[in-house]
Design an enzyme around this catalytic site. Structure first.
Site, PDB file in Angstrom:
ATOM      1  N   TYR A 202       0.860  -1.175   0.000  1.00 51.69           N
ATOM      2  CA  TYR A 202       0.000   0.000   0.000  1.00 51.69           C
ATOM      3  C   TYR A 202       0.902   1.233   0.000  1.00 51.69           C
ATOM      4  O   TYR A 202       2.079   1.134  -0.332  1.00 51.69           O
ATOM      5  CB  TYR A 202      -0.891  -0.131   1.266  1.00 51.69           C
ATOM      6  CG  TYR A 202      -2.054   0.794   1.352  1.00 51.69           C
ATOM      7  CD1 TYR A 202      -3.042   0.818   0.370  1.00 51.69           C
ATOM      8  CD2 TYR A 202      -2.195   1.659   2.441  1.00 51.69           C
ATOM      9  CE1 TYR A 202      -4.125   1.676   0.468  1.00 51.69           C
ATOM     10  CE2 TYR A 202      -3.277   2.509   2.552  1.00 51.69           C
ATOM     11  CZ  TYR A 202      -4.234   2.525   1.565  1.00 51.69           C
ATOM     12  OH  TYR A 202      -5.301   3.367   1.670  1.00 51.69           O
ATOM     13  N   ARG A 255      -5.943  10.542 -10.884  1.00 52.79           N
ATOM     14  CA  ARG A 255      -5.317  11.214  -9.721  1.00 52.79           C
ATOM     15  C   ARG A 255      -4.883  10.120  -8.757  1.00 52.79           C
ATOM     16  O   ARG A 255      -5.545   9.837  -7.781  1.00 52.79           O
ATOM     17  CB  ARG A 255      -6.337  12.171  -9.089  1.00 52.79           C
ATOM     18  CG  ARG A 255      -5.758  13.232  -8.217  1.00 52.79           C
ATOM     19  CD  ARG A 255      -5.441  12.740  -6.790  1.00 52.79           C
ATOM     20  NE  ARG A 255      -6.616  12.433  -6.000  1.00 52.79           N
ATOM     21  CZ  ARG A 255      -6.680  11.438  -5.102  1.00 52.79           C
ATOM     22  NH1 ARG A 255      -5.655  10.639  -4.893  1.00 52.79           N
ATOM     23  NH2 ARG A 255      -7.776  11.224  -4.419  1.00 52.79           N
ATOM     24  N   LYS A 273      -5.927  -1.758  -2.702  1.00 52.15           N
ATOM     25  CA  LYS A 273      -7.063  -1.487  -1.803  1.00 52.15           C
ATOM     26  C   LYS A 273      -7.832  -2.782  -1.532  1.00 52.15           C
ATOM     27  O   LYS A 273      -8.271  -3.031  -0.410  1.00 52.15           O
ATOM     28  CB  LYS A 273      -8.017  -0.462  -2.439  1.00 52.15           C
ATOM     29  CG  LYS A 273      -7.431   0.937  -2.562  1.00 52.15           C
ATOM     30  CD  LYS A 273      -7.665   1.781  -1.324  1.00 52.15           C
ATOM     31  CE  LYS A 273      -6.956   3.121  -1.439  1.00 52.15           C
ATOM     32  NZ  LYS A 273      -7.045   3.959  -0.237  1.00 52.15           N
ATOM     33  N   GLU A 345     -12.089   5.273  -6.553  1.00 52.26           N
ATOM     34  CA  GLU A 345     -10.771   5.532  -5.976  1.00 52.26           C
ATOM     35  C   GLU A 345      -9.918   6.349  -6.936  1.00 52.26           C
ATOM     36  O   GLU A 345      -9.768   5.987  -8.112  1.00 52.26           O
ATOM     37  CB  GLU A 345     -10.093   4.175  -5.704  1.00 52.26           C
ATOM     38  CG  GLU A 345      -8.905   4.239  -4.802  1.00 52.26           C
ATOM     39  CD  GLU A 345      -9.224   4.618  -3.357  1.00 52.26           C
ATOM     40  OE1 GLU A 345     -10.072   3.964  -2.738  1.00 52.26           O
ATOM     41  OE2 GLU A 345      -8.608   5.571  -2.861  1.00 52.26           O
ATOM     42  N   ASP A 346      -9.378   7.404  -6.441  1.00 49.94           N
ATOM     43  CA  ASP A 346      -8.376   8.190  -7.159  1.00 49.94           C
ATOM     44  C   ASP A 346      -8.833   8.682  -8.532  1.00 49.94           C
ATOM     45  O   ASP A 346      -8.069   8.664  -9.514  1.00 49.94           O
ATOM     46  CB  ASP A 346      -7.043   7.415  -7.231  1.00 49.94           C
ATOM     47  CG  ASP A 346      -6.416   7.283  -5.841  1.00 49.94           C
ATOM     48  OD1 ASP A 346      -7.075   7.682  -4.849  1.00 49.94           O
ATOM     49  OD2 ASP A 346      -5.284   6.790  -5.740  1.00 49.94           O
ATOM     50  N   ASP A 368     -13.822   6.709  -1.682  1.00 48.88           N
ATOM     51  CA  ASP A 368     -12.864   6.547  -0.595  1.00 48.88           C
ATOM     52  C   ASP A 368     -12.120   7.847  -0.302  1.00 48.88           C
ATOM     53  O   ASP A 368     -11.838   8.165   0.853  1.00 48.88           O
ATOM     54  CB  ASP A 368     -11.872   5.458  -1.019  1.00 48.88           C
ATOM     55  CG  ASP A 368     -10.978   5.013   0.102  1.00 48.88           C
ATOM     56  OD1 ASP A 368     -11.431   5.028   1.253  1.00 48.88           O
ATOM     57  OD2 ASP A 368      -9.827   4.646  -0.186  1.00 48.88           O
ATOM     58  N   ASP A 369     -11.803   8.596  -1.360  1.00 47.94           N
ATOM     59  CA  ASP A 369     -11.002   9.810  -1.171  1.00 47.94           C
ATOM     60  C   ASP A 369     -11.825  10.938  -0.558  1.00 47.94           C
ATOM     61  O   ASP A 369     -11.290  11.768   0.171  1.00 47.94           O
ATOM     62  CB  ASP A 369     -10.411  10.243  -2.518  1.00 47.94           C
ATOM     63  CG  ASP A 369      -9.589   9.127  -3.113  1.00 47.94           C
ATOM     64  OD1 ASP A 369      -8.583   8.746  -2.504  1.00 47.94           O
ATOM     65  OD2 ASP A 369      -9.992   8.578  -4.163  1.00 47.94           O
ATOM     66  N   ASN A 510      -0.488  11.708   0.021  1.00 53.74           N
ATOM     67  CA  ASN A 510       0.244  10.463  -0.212  1.00 53.74           C
ATOM     68  C   ASN A 510       0.883  10.475  -1.598  1.00 53.74           C
ATOM     69  O   ASN A 510       0.397  11.170  -2.477  1.00 53.74           O
ATOM     70  CB  ASN A 510      -0.732   9.272  -0.135  1.00 53.74           C
ATOM     71  CG  ASN A 510      -1.332   9.142   1.242  1.00 53.74           C
ATOM     72  OD1 ASN A 510      -0.641   9.162   2.231  1.00 53.74           O
ATOM     73  ND2 ASN A 510      -2.652   9.037   1.290  1.00 53.74           N
ATOM     74  N   ASN A 554      -5.073   7.380   7.565  1.00 57.15           N
ATOM     75  CA  ASN A 554      -5.286   6.860   6.213  1.00 57.15           C
ATOM     76  C   ASN A 554      -6.632   6.148   6.158  1.00 57.15           C
ATOM     77  O   ASN A 554      -7.015   5.456   7.114  1.00 57.15           O
ATOM     78  CB  ASN A 554      -4.150   5.881   5.862  1.00 57.15           C
ATOM     79  CG  ASN A 554      -4.170   5.506   4.397  1.00 57.15           C
ATOM     80  OD1 ASN A 554      -5.099   4.846   3.936  1.00 57.15           O
ATOM     81  ND2 ASN A 554      -3.169   5.935   3.666  1.00 57.15           N
TER      82      ASN A 554
HETATM   83  O1  LIG Z   1      -4.293   5.286  -0.877  1.00 59.14           O
HETATM   84  C1  LIG Z   1      -4.051   5.927   0.165  1.00 59.14           C
HETATM   85  O2  LIG Z   1      -3.067   5.726   0.845  1.00 59.14           O
HETATM   86  C2  LIG Z   1      -5.046   6.941   0.635  1.00 59.14           C
HETATM   87  C3  LIG Z   1      -5.828   7.448  -0.492  1.00 59.14           C
HETATM   88  O3  LIG Z   1      -6.905   7.005  -0.784  1.00 59.14           O
HETATM   89  C4  LIG Z   1      -5.190   8.442  -1.373  1.00 59.14           C
HETATM   90  O4  LIG Z   1      -4.177   9.042  -1.021  1.00 59.14           O
HETATM   91  O5  LIG Z   1      -5.724   8.615  -2.473  1.00 59.14           O
HETATM   92 MG   LIG Z   2      -7.328   7.205  -2.846  1.00 60.04          MG
END
Ligand SMILES: O=C([O-])CC(=O)C(=O)O
Ligand SMILES: [Mg+2]
Length: 654
Positions: A202, A255, A273, A345-346, A368-369, A510, A554
């Site tokens: 991770y 992103r 994840k 995610e992202d 999640d973000d 991160n 986190n």
């Molecule tokens: O993945 C991680 O460590 C936390 C998160 O969702 C990000 O930074 O986008």
């Molecule tokens: Mg993320």
């Protein structure tokens, strides 16, 4: 498990399958007889469709009264019914029950792995842990050296090997290799050494892995859905070997952490994840589906990289993007039903908020973000305030970064304050200020800023620099969600320490390279007075004879338990109150002994217990809100969560 309603696909005890009691010579190669329930074309013989899927993963299959396995088949055409039966992904999910004789169907079959194939099947491989008896029964003799070792010894050996690697990416690759060769050993390692291995699978290492994905790529993991698959996404989902999916983590790679657009190489994130969903939240690996949507990339470096694995074009936007996403979202619901968790995610800000708003009312979606990060930060603050004293409403918050994480956290803090103090949300927002790349967000900028920033445009004169905003706003809590490293300068931290006896500083971006400041900087510049946590892990810091253990704020604390709570209750929509419930469940597990070391979260080593508590609270809230469908509600939700968790121990094979 018996009293727990979690859908772990109660496949009958394989020992009762008289088919499996055949002599081994009968079993390799081995086909189980197939019955097509209510499908007229029962004479179709099934050919080998997947490599020896675990029996337990074939949840919708069942025994007929004679002990034969009934295998449900898949269609290759669109389901016959214009309104497919949405029942949670276990019944007629491909429309096969309704298929007529002239409708082609996909020939699924089930085989029992044996010999060489068994050793190469990551779901069943045990390596040197195969017993002598198993080696005889499964044609393994000679394919393994003579020694037989326990799974515990395998863990020890693997940790020894991993610790030998100096380069983090080598450890990452070794772990991915293990996941692809011996899944149970991978999860046993991750569960038993979670604090040591989280930074490997991770953040921060997964960030570097995504940047170099094209070069380190060995085997594909997850599903790649690109613009080339437009019009065929349902078929692509059906290519995935598992049918009973409970959680999807999807990214479009625009992103990735604070590293920007990594295109198709973002796949490392959903894979990482989801391995935490299993290790930290106990969701079975076979129920997890990582997906990357590839609409191109605007990353010139990748477009010119001969090893890049994605579409070599600039990102599709507008309608073309929206249509592909819509086809994906529709296909997911059609294929897996209403109760599959879809974790975004992202995604970049400009899509993340819109996707969440658009699909929040029709699908079980969770960003999640925005939401996971908000929930973890709120938990850290609630936990810290139990020891510092005071309430959230007494604090003033300043954010650097007004994207998904910044505005998501701000909104959840405001929601909690408004509920606790029974004041309107707009009122609660007034103590929360955000700075973006153009400076403090103030009302004179309201017309020119994106919609998700507008609620934070308070009356104030414009301020360009963060340090000046700190001096003017006088926050008690400073939160970094900018994605830009080293933006909490010495002057910023010192100003926070001048303004507050115990400044709270969260440096959340991160991976480590993007963190707004390091733990060492925060403790040193505040002369050991800061309450600090960061998104990526930092080692303990010695300052004037004291050792501080920085917490890791986190979303990994939240999403595995949160998702488990949704799954175990059969919830169909996410509600903000569930996020608050998750925060409170996490916060109450922070003990004085943790806080005294400088932590505002309980340690990760207890994460499965933490996740079970979060899952129970989330599920309880879902039942309370009438959004849960697994009825009746079990009495002891936390026990239920614990008992339903995936165990990575080996099974013994007859
Ligand atoms: O993945 C991680 O460590 C936390 C998160 O969702 C990000 O930074 O986008
Ligand atoms: Mg993320």
């Amino acid at each position: 498990m018996a009293s727990c309603p979690i859908d772990h696909h109660s496949f009958p005890d394989p020992t009762k399958l008289n088919l499996l009691q055949r002599p081994a010579s009968d079993m390799f190669p081995f086909r189980l007889p197939v019955v097509f329930p209510r499908v007229a074309a029962a004479h179709h013989l099934l050919s080998l469709r997947t490599t020896s899927r675990p029996l337990s993963s074939l949840g919708s299959n069942r025994l007929d009264p004679n002990g034969s396995v009934l295998i449900e088949t898949t269609t290759t055409t669109t389901p016959p019914s214009p309104t497919p039966d949405v029942t949670g992904g276990v019944q007629d999910i491909y429309g096969e029950d309704a298929a007529t004789e002239d409708m082609p169907i996909t020939p699924w079959s089930l085989s029992v792995a044996s010999g060489y194939t068994l050793l190469r099947d990551p779901h069943h491989n045990k390596g040197l842990a195969f017993s002598q008896r198993e080696r005889d029964a499964h044609y393994l003799r000679g394919l393994l050296p003579p020694t037989v070792i326990s799974q515990d010894l395998q863990v020890k050996k693997m940790m020894h090997t991993l610790r030998h690697y100096q380069v983090p990416l080598q450890r990452y690759m070794a772990m991915m290799d293990l996941q692809e060769t011996n899944e149970r050993l991978f999860y046993k390692l991750l569960i038993e050494h979670v604090e040591e291995l989280l930074p490997v699978v991770y953040t921060p290492t997964v960030g570097e892995a995504c940047q170099k994905y094209g070069s380190i790529f060995l085997r594909p993991q997850g599903l790649f859905i690109s613009l080339k698959e437009k019009g065929k996404i349902l078929e692509v989902l059906r290519n995935w070997p598992e049918k009973n999916i409970q959680v999807i983590v999807v990214t479009d790679g625009e992103r990735i952490l604070g590293l920007g657009d990594l295109g198709c190489q973002g796949m490392g994130i959903p894979v990482g994840k989801l391995s935490l969903y299993t290790a930290l939240g106990g969701v079975r690996p076979s129920a997890c589906l990582p997906v990357t949507i590839d609409v191109g990339t605007n990353n010139e470096k990748l477009l010119n990289d001969e090893f890049y694995i994605g579409l070599r074009q600039r990102r599709a936007t507008g309608e073309e993007y929206a249509e592909l996403m819509h086809e994906f979202m529709t296909a997911v619901k059609q294929n897996y039903g209403e109760k599959v968790v879809i974790q975004f995610e992202d995604f970049a800000n400009h899509n993340a908020f819109d996707l969440l708003a658009k699909y929040g009312t029709t699908h079980l979606v969770f960003n999640d973000d925005i939401q996971g990060t908000a929930s973890v930060v709120l938990a850290g603050l609630i936990g810290a305030l139990r020891f510092v004293g005071g309430s959230l409403a007494n604090h003033r918050f300043l954010f650097l970064g007004a994207g998904e994480a910044g505005t998501g956290i701000a909104e959840l803090i405001a929601l909690e304050i408004s509920k606790k103090c029974q004041i309107p949300l707009e009122e609660a927002r007034k103590n929360i200020w955000l700075v973006d790349s153009k400076g403090l967000i103030v009302s004179s900028r309201k017309e020119s800023i994106q919609h998700f920033k507008k609620p934070w445009a308070h009356d104030h004169k414009p301020i360009k620099e963060l340090v000046d905003a700190v001096k003017a706003i006088k926050p008690t809590v400073l939160i970094g969600t900018s994605g830009v490293g080293q933006t909490f300068t010495q002057e910023v931290v010192e100003t926070m320490a001048e303004l507050n006896e115990k400044p709270i500083i969260l440096s959340l971006s991160n991976p480590t390279s993007q963190s707004e400041c390091t733990a060492e900087q925060a403790y040193t510049w505040s002369k050991g007075r800061v309450i600090f946590a960061s998104g990526s892990p930092f080692p303990p810091v010695e300052y004037e004879g004291r050792t501080f253990v920085p917490g890791q704020a986190n979303n990994a604390y939240i999403f595995p338990g949160f998702g488990l709570g949704l799954i175990m209750s059969g919830t169909i929509r996410v509600h903000d109150d569930m996020l608050l419930a998750a925060s409170e469940a996490l916060a109450e597990q922070l003990m004085e002994e943790h806080y005294e070391k400088g932590m505002i979260f309980p340690p990760f080593r207890n994460i499965r217990k933490i996740s079970a508590r979060i899952a129970a609270r989330v599920a309880a809230k879902a039942y309370e809100l009438g959004l849960a469908t697994r009825l009746p509600q079990p009495k002891e939700l936390e026990k239920c969560a614990e008992s339903s968790m995936y165990s990575p121990s080996y099974h013994s094979y007859r």
